[in-house]
Design an enzyme around this catalytic site. Structure first.
Site, PDB file in Angstrom:
ATOM      1  N   ARG A 117      52.151 -11.063 118.798  1.00 34.90           N
ATOM      2  CA  ARG A 117      51.096 -10.347 118.039  1.00 34.90           C
ATOM      3  C   ARG A 117      50.283  -9.402 118.906  1.00 34.90           C
ATOM      4  NH1 ARG A 117      50.580 -15.610 115.745  1.00 34.90           N
ATOM      5  NH2 ARG A 117      51.756 -15.661 113.807  1.00 34.90           N
ATOM      6  N   LYS A 139      50.363   5.465 117.780  1.00 35.35           N
ATOM      7  CA  LYS A 139      51.473   5.354 116.821  1.00 35.35           C
ATOM      8  C   LYS A 139      52.690   4.810 117.546  1.00 35.35           C
ATOM      9  CE  LYS A 139      50.491   8.852 113.333  1.00 35.35           C
ATOM     10  NZ  LYS A 139      50.919  10.130 112.736  1.00 35.35           N
ATOM     11  N   GLU A 181      54.748  20.979 120.732  1.00 36.10           N
ATOM     12  CA  GLU A 181      53.504  20.268 120.405  1.00 36.10           C
ATOM     13  C   GLU A 181      52.294  20.990 121.014  1.00 36.10           C
ATOM     14  OE1 GLU A 181      53.476  17.934 118.215  1.00 36.10           O
ATOM     15  OE2 GLU A 181      55.408  16.911 118.293  1.00 36.10           O
ATOM     16  N   LYS A 212      43.588  15.908 120.584  1.00 35.45           N
ATOM     17  CA  LYS A 212      44.158  14.725 119.921  1.00 35.45           C
ATOM     18  C   LYS A 212      43.148  13.578 119.931  1.00 35.45           C
ATOM     19  CE  LYS A 212      48.001  11.761 119.144  1.00 35.45           C
ATOM     20  NZ  LYS A 212      49.418  11.518 119.173  1.00 35.45           N
ATOM     21  N   GLU A 222      45.122   7.554 110.190  1.00 32.13           N
ATOM     22  CA  GLU A 222      45.618   8.687 109.397  1.00 32.13           C
ATOM     23  C   GLU A 222      45.344   8.555 107.900  1.00 32.13           C
ATOM     24  OE1 GLU A 222      49.313  10.445 110.910  1.00 32.13           O
ATOM     25  OE2 GLU A 222      49.694  11.191 108.902  1.00 32.13           O
ATOM     26  N   ARG A 226      43.544  12.966 110.680  1.00 35.87           N
ATOM     27  CA  ARG A 226      44.639  12.818 111.653  1.00 35.87           C
ATOM     28  C   ARG A 226      45.894  13.548 111.187  1.00 35.87           C
ATOM     29  NH1 ARG A 226      46.506   7.819 115.544  1.00 35.87           N
ATOM     30  NH2 ARG A 226      48.327   8.899 116.373  1.00 35.87           N
ATOM     31  N   ASN A 230      49.931  16.777 112.134  1.00 35.84           N
ATOM     32  CA  ASN A 230      51.282  16.964 111.602  1.00 35.84           C
ATOM     33  C   ASN A 230      51.561  18.433 111.294  1.00 35.84           C
ATOM     34  OD1 ASN A 230      51.649  14.201 111.720  1.00 35.84           O
ATOM     35  ND2 ASN A 230      50.815  13.901 109.669  1.00 35.84           N
ATOM     36  N   HIS A 233      55.038  19.747 111.010  1.00 39.00           N
ATOM     37  CA  HIS A 233      55.931  18.583 110.978  1.00 39.00           C
ATOM     38  C   HIS A 233      56.579  18.353 109.613  1.00 39.00           C
ATOM     39  CE1 HIS A 233      54.150  17.851 114.856  1.00 39.00           C
ATOM     40  NE2 HIS A 233      54.768  16.706 115.024  1.00 39.00           N
ATOM     41  N   HIS A 237      60.184  17.837 110.414  1.00 35.31           N
ATOM     42  CA  HIS A 237      60.889  16.557 110.250  1.00 35.31           C
ATOM     43  C   HIS A 237      62.122  16.723 109.366  1.00 35.31           C
ATOM     44  CE1 HIS A 237      57.387  13.672 111.426  1.00 35.31           C
ATOM     45  NE2 HIS A 237      58.180  13.932 112.449  1.00 35.31           N
ATOM     46  N   HIS A 249      62.794  16.946 118.714  1.00 34.54           N
ATOM     47  CA  HIS A 249      61.585  16.898 117.872  1.00 34.54           C
ATOM     48  C   HIS A 249      60.752  18.183 118.032  1.00 34.54           C
ATOM     49  CE1 HIS A 249      58.215  14.992 115.797  1.00 34.54           C
ATOM     50  NE2 HIS A 249      57.432  15.425 116.764  1.00 34.54           N
TER      51      HIS A 249
HETATM   52  P1  NAD Z   1      62.742  11.472 124.943  1.00 33.29           P
HETATM   53  O1  NAD Z   1      61.902  10.300 125.158  1.00 33.29           O
HETATM   54  O2  NAD Z   1      64.075  11.266 124.311  1.00 33.29           O
HETATM   55  O3  NAD Z   1      62.951  12.225 126.337  1.00 33.29           O
HETATM   56  C1  NAD Z   1      63.751  13.381 126.374  1.00 33.29           C
HETATM   57  C2  NAD Z   1      64.776  13.331 127.500  1.00 33.29           C
HETATM   58  O4  NAD Z   1      64.117  13.538 128.743  1.00 33.29           O
HETATM   59  C3  NAD Z   1      65.501  11.998 127.635  1.00 33.29           C
HETATM   60  O5  NAD Z   1      66.860  12.244 127.910  1.00 33.29           O
HETATM   61  C4  NAD Z   1      64.851  11.349 128.854  1.00 33.29           C
HETATM   62  O6  NAD Z   1      65.714  10.486 129.533  1.00 33.29           O
HETATM   63  C5  NAD Z   1      64.523  12.558 129.693  1.00 33.29           C
HETATM   64  N1  NAD Z   1      63.404  12.405 130.620  1.00 33.29           N
HETATM   65  C6  NAD Z   1      62.230  11.808 130.406  1.00 33.29           C
HETATM   66  N2  NAD Z   1      61.397  12.011 131.432  1.00 33.29           N
HETATM   67  C7  NAD Z   1      62.081  12.728 132.348  1.00 33.29           C
HETATM   68  C8  NAD Z   1      61.744  13.276 133.614  1.00 33.29           C
HETATM   69  N3  NAD Z   1      60.528  13.179 134.114  1.00 33.29           N
HETATM   70  N4  NAD Z   1      62.685  13.964 134.282  1.00 33.29           N
HETATM   71  C9  NAD Z   1      63.935  14.140 133.746  1.00 33.29           C
HETATM   72  N5  NAD Z   1      64.297  13.679 132.541  1.00 33.29           N
HETATM   73  C10 NAD Z   1      63.372  12.980 131.849  1.00 33.29           C
HETATM   74  O7  NAD Z   1      62.020  12.561 124.035  1.00 33.29           O
HETATM   75  P2  NAD Z   1      60.506  13.030 123.896  1.00 33.29           P
HETATM   76  O8  NAD Z   1      60.597  14.424 123.457  1.00 33.29           O
HETATM   77  O9  NAD Z   1      59.689  12.684 125.070  1.00 33.29           O
HETATM   78  O10 NAD Z   1      59.969  12.138 122.692  1.00 33.29           O
HETATM   79  C11 NAD Z   1      60.468  12.308 121.401  1.00 33.29           C
HETATM   80  C12 NAD Z   1      60.076  11.096 120.585  1.00 33.29           C
HETATM   81  O11 NAD Z   1      58.656  11.005 120.523  1.00 33.29           O
HETATM   82  C13 NAD Z   1      60.577  11.143 119.165  1.00 33.29           C
HETATM   83  O12 NAD Z   1      61.147   9.896 118.843  1.00 33.29           O
HETATM   84  C14 NAD Z   1      59.315  11.365 118.344  1.00 33.29           C
HETATM   85  O13 NAD Z   1      59.396  10.803 117.058  1.00 33.29           O
HETATM   86  C15 NAD Z   1      58.292  10.672 119.195  1.00 33.29           C
HETATM   87  N6  NAD Z   1      56.902  11.130 118.988  1.00 33.29           N
HETATM   88  C16 NAD Z   1      55.958  10.179 118.830  1.00 33.29           C
HETATM   89  C17 NAD Z   1      54.637  10.540 118.662  1.00 33.29           C
HETATM   90  C18 NAD Z   1      53.578   9.484 118.548  1.00 33.29           C
HETATM   91  O14 NAD Z   1      52.416   9.824 118.302  1.00 33.29           O
HETATM   92  N7  NAD Z   1      53.907   8.221 118.726  1.00 33.29           N
HETATM   93  C19 NAD Z   1      54.275  11.900 118.679  1.00 33.29           C
HETATM   94  C20 NAD Z   1      55.276  12.853 118.851  1.00 33.29           C
HETATM   95  C21 NAD Z   1      56.601  12.449 119.015  1.00 33.29           C
HETATM   96  N1  GLY Z   2      51.806  13.059 116.595  1.00 34.56           N
HETATM   97  C1  GLY Z   2      51.012  12.885 115.424  1.00 34.56           C
HETATM   98  C2  GLY Z   2      50.008  11.777 115.555  1.00 34.56           C
HETATM   99  O1  GLY Z   2      49.898  11.162 116.575  1.00 34.56           O
HETATM  100  O2  GLY Z   2      49.295  11.518 114.619  1.00 34.56           O
END
Ligand code: NAD
Ligand code: GLY
Length: 348
Positions: A117, A139, A181, A212, A222, A226, A230, A233, A237, A249
């Site tokens: 939890r 999130k 972003e 943010k 949200e 918040r 998006n 998005h 999306h 993304h």
């Molecule tokens: P990712 O985590 O897949 O990373 C992209 C690539 O970069 C991967 O191949 C990874 O291995 C590589 N990588 C990471 N750090 C590195 C470094 N320093 N040097 C070399 N390679 C490196 O993708 P991302 O774009 O970071 O994240 C996308 C995800 O984030 C999606 O699933 C999306 O839905 C999510 N997201 C979440 C939120 C949230 O608020 N929680 C907001 C926006 C996006």
């Molecule tokens: N990336 C959108 C949020 O965190 O709300």
């Protein structure tokens, strides 16, 4: 060094530094138990898998590695993570560290929020996208067959440590992914300017995270503002899903922002001069902004989105740079406006 305090359901600090020299001072006091689980992906493991080891010499450290990429943000890996925590005797006193991009951050966050939890979570983002967005705000998610991020929680980390030094190994494609972003923030607030986007550094990351942070503090779960985060998005999306997650993304958000601008133009009757300034910003990330999907396919995907309310969605529209608002809009009207936009360039 830059720092920000987030006052949400949990109060925590974000440190933005150019190396790990402040890690001991800023993070170690929060790591109280005897065991630490570093969750990462195979690529980040190769580059930085050992980067934090020296800080935890007095602890028992386990590493849980998932395959890189969005496809890993799934229920199988979620179970792999929580089973590894359980099999290694982790208790609520112990700590999970999410070392990686948004994929690692989202799945490690979800695991940390549900294991017993809730166990202490420290975010150490390694991509630009994770540094400016996903590591902050709480999130967490995994994807289901039916769609992206369909299973998740709101669970704030206990601290976020951004080391811009990690960006040295990040491929250009992933920098552009994060820039999607960053450009979003420049639409939401005039504190991030087009000129700022030329230099990706701690100051820029600070400006983005401040925007943010301010939004998350007002509306953590949200239910209101918040949703501004998006921007781009709704269509973004849809494109991500239509591409079978082949497109990243941020690249999809960049395309989605073009549609958001074109839909805003039609909602508010924006002047060509205002729209031209918006396009100057949109093109500053050097993204491929072309989209191979038609209005009908995009509308169909939006209809399948979890953020739909009946036949409408809360759409983030912009009156000008820094002037965004949430408008409830029928999906059929979005489809009509996209068709009108498609026809406008067909006639050239
Ligand atoms: P990712 O985590 O897949 O990373 C992209 C690539 O970069 C991967 O191949 C990874 O291995 C590589 N990588 C990471 N750090 C590195 C470094 N320093 N040097 C070399 N390679 C490196 O993708 P991302 O774009 O970071 O994240 C996308 C995800 O984030 C999606 O699933 C999306 O839905 C999510 N997201 C979440 C939120 C949230 O608020 N929680 C907001 C926006 C996006
Ligand atoms: N990336 C959108 C949020 O965190 O709300």
């Amino acid at each position: 060094m830059y720092e920000l305090k987030v006052r949400a359901s949990k109060t925590y600090d974000i440190t933005i530094a150019e190396d790990l020299s402040l890690f001991s001072e800023r993070i170690l006091p929060l790591v109280k138990g005897a065991s630490v689980a570093i969750i990462t992906d195979d690529k980040v493991m190769g580059f930085y898998g050992g980067a934090l080891d020296g800080f935890f010499a007095a602890k028992r450290v386990i590493k849980i590695v998932i395959k890189r990429g969005e496809k890993s943000k799934n229920a199988t890996n979620y179970l792999k993570i929580i089973n590894a925590l359980a099999e290694n005797g982790f208790t609520r006193a112990d700590t999970v560290i999410a070392l990686g991009g948004g994929v690692v951050g989202d799945i490690a966050g979800f695991a940390a929020s549900t294991y017993m939890r809730g166990i202490t979570l420290i975010a150490v983002p390694t991509t630009l996208l994770a540094m400016v967005d996903s590591s902050v705000g709480g999130k967490t998610a995994i994807d289901l067959k039916a769609g992206k991020n369909l299973c998740g929680t709101f669970y704030q980390p206990s601290a976020v440590y951004v080391n811009t030094g990690f960006l040295k190994t990040l491929p250009v494609k992933e920098i552009k992914n994060g820039l999607g972003e960053v450009i979003k923030y420049a639409f939401l607030s005039d504190t991030v300017k087009r000129e700022d986007i030329r230099d990706i550094n701690a100051a820029l990351i600070y400006k983005c995270l401040k925007i943010k942070r301010d939004i998350v503090e007002k509306d953590e779960k949200e239910s209101g503002c918040r949703a501004l985060l998006n921007f781009g998005h709704t269509v973004g999306h849809a494109i991500e899903k239509l591409s079978g997650y082949r497109l990243s993304h941020g690249a999809c958000v960049a395309r989605g922002m073009v549609y958001a601008v074109e839909i805003s133009r039609r909602i508010y009757g924006l002047s060509d001069e205002t729209v031209a300034r918006m396009y100057a910003l949109l093109t500053s990330g050097k993204h491929d902004l072309s989209c191979g999907y038609c209005a009908e396919s995009i509308a169909r995907q939006i209809t399948a989105d979890k953020k739909r309310y009946g036949d409408s969605v809360n759409f983030v529209a912009v009156k000008d740079l820094g002037k965004a608002e949430i408008v409830k809009i029928k999906i059929s009207d979005i489809e009509k406006m996209i068709k009108d936009y498609e026809n406008s360039f067909k006639s050239f």
